[in-house]
Design a protein around this motif. Structure first.
Motif, short mmCIF file in Angstrom:
data_model
loop_
_atom_site.label_atom_id
_atom_site.label_comp_id
_atom_site.label_asym_id
_atom_site.label_seq_id
_atom_site.Cartn_x
_atom_site.Cartn_y
_atom_site.Cartn_z
N GLU B 35 20.40 -9.29 23.25
CA GLU B 35 19.33 -9.58 22.27
C GLU B 35 18.51 -10.80 22.64
O GLU B 35 17.34 -10.90 22.30
CB GLU B 35 19.98 -9.87 20.91
N VAL B 67 21.11 -2.22 23.44
CA VAL B 67 20.92 -3.64 23.12
C VAL B 67 22.24 -4.24 22.64
O VAL B 67 22.90 -3.71 21.75
CB VAL B 67 19.82 -3.81 22.04
N GLU B 69 24.42 -7.28 20.93
CA GLU B 69 24.23 -8.33 19.94
C GLU B 69 24.53 -9.71 20.53
O GLU B 69 25.43 -9.86 21.35
CB GLU B 69 25.18 -8.06 18.75
N ALA B 70 23.76 -10.70 20.09
CA ALA B 70 23.98 -12.07 20.57
C ALA B 70 24.91 -12.82 19.61
O ALA B 70 24.67 -12.87 18.41
CB ALA B 70 22.65 -12.81 20.68
N LYS B 82 26.17 -15.23 14.31
CA LYS B 82 25.09 -14.43 14.87
C LYS B 82 23.96 -15.34 15.37
O LYS B 82 23.34 -16.05 14.58
CB LYS B 82 24.57 -13.49 13.78
N THR B 84 20.93 -14.80 16.59
CA THR B 84 19.53 -14.56 16.24
C THR B 84 19.19 -15.04 14.82
O THR B 84 18.04 -15.30 14.51
CB THR B 84 19.16 -13.06 16.36
N GLY B 103 25.01 -12.07 24.86
CA GLY B 103 23.66 -11.78 24.36
C GLY B 103 22.56 -12.03 25.36
O GLY B 103 21.41 -11.71 25.11
#
Lengths: 223, 114
Positions: B35, B67, B69-70, B82, B84, B103
């Motif tokens: 991400e 994609v 996840e970061a 998380k 983002t 990520g």
């Protein structure tokens, strides 16, 4: 028609660049060369600061400069006035320098007898931070006209910085720039980076950065 | 804007693998993109569609972009969060002594060949 077969590759694209970067770092260390990657936005004063630093250091160290731009040779021409070895690299549209480009530029420059190589990366606060060039350290500039919020808006650039130079202090009265906020914003991204505040054009407060670089170049040279 | 450069890099590696495995064609490519890897998926797909027409093995290759996840980790309170949503600052203890665990990948996962 043949049934498709799966070939697993599982290769990280950036890991290849990072691996190459490690090789360049090791090679430069072996050659006792301090390799400085200078990154910042277009117009932040990279060339002016590099010219100032080269003039301060050139009597004591053998220096080479790599200018990287999408096009033109205006920066290399400016640096020629210092009398040190300069090459201009064209990225042919690319917005950053990869390790491969960094390596080719080092070969083209010829680094055998040098103590310090400065790479002026493409003016851009985003992409150059993503690609390790194999430099010993990253110097990131933040100029007063850009605003003190830039470390918040371009986090990675300030995370990868070893040194941050807040430049163009000579125009601070015209702009709404807080040095305290700028430093605090850099700290939010990076607890370890050395921060210097200066004006390269007016040659004000450049001494501290010069002394820092002398220490670092010497530590590599005498290692 | 560096997506095209990354696409060209990916293509050259896949073409190399295709050549080494003596395949007729590469029908599908699976990539994993983090991400916060700075790759914009739609832009990457557009660049890929343009570039694949100029290849030897990949002219009919379909791209599957997964994609990832970061996630960041906080060294002070030892928890994950998380990236983002909270960026550098830990939402649990407000520390900035954090780092990205996952990520920022740009992985070529596998290819389907005939």
């Amino acid at each position: 028609m043949d049934k498709p077969k799966i070939v697993e590759i599982k290769e990280d694209i950036t890991s290849r660049n990072n691996l190459f970067a490690k090789e360049i770092k090791a090679e430069m260390k072996r050659k006792k060369i301090f390799y400085l990657n200078v990154m910042a936005s277009p117009g932040s004063g990279k060339t002016t600061l590099i010219t100032n630093l080269v003039n301060r250091l050139k009597n004591d160290y053998k220096i080479g400069v790599i200018e990287a731009d999408i096009d033109s040779d205006v920066d290399a021409v400016k640096l020629l006035s210092t009398g040190v070895k300069v090459i201009q690299m064209h990225t042919a549209g690319a917005c950053h320098i990869t390790c491969q480009m960094s390596y080719e530029a080092l070969c083209a420059l010829g680094v055998e007898d040098l103590d310090l190589v400065i790479l002026e990366n493409v003016g851009n606060l985003v992409c150059p931070a993503e690609f390790d060039t194999g430099a010993t350290e990253n110097l990131v500039l933040l100029s007063v006209p850009e605003g003190d919020d830039k470390p918040l808006k371009y986090p990675l650039m300030f995370e990868v910085a070893d040194v941050v130079a807040i430049t163009k202090t000579d125009v601070k009265d015209i702009f709404d720039f807080s040095f305290e906020k700028a430093k605090a914003n850099v700290r939010k991204r990076n607890e370890n980076a050395e921060v210097f505040v200066l004006s390269a054009k007016k040659d004000e407060n450049v001494d501290a950065l010069e002394q820092y670089l002398r220490k670092r170049i010497d530590s590599i040279k005498n290692a | 804007m560096h997506e095209l450069g990354i696409v060209m890099n990916v293509i050259s590696q896949v073409e190399k693998v295709a050549e080494e495995n003596k395949v007729n064609a590469v029908k599908a490519l699976t990539m994993e993109v983090g991400e916060v890897s700075s790759v914009v998926p739609d832009l990457f797909k557009d660049c890929f569609e343009w570039a694949k027409k100029r290849t030897k093995y990949m002219t009919d290759c379909e791209l599957d972009l997964v994609v990832l996840e970061a996630i960041s980790y906080c060294r002070d309170c030892k928890s994950n969060y998380k990236t983002t949503t909270y960026a550098k600052e830990c939402p649990h203890c407000k520390s900035v002594n954090t780092y990205l665990i996952t990520g920022n990948e740009i992985n070529i996962h596998d290819i389907k060949v005939i």
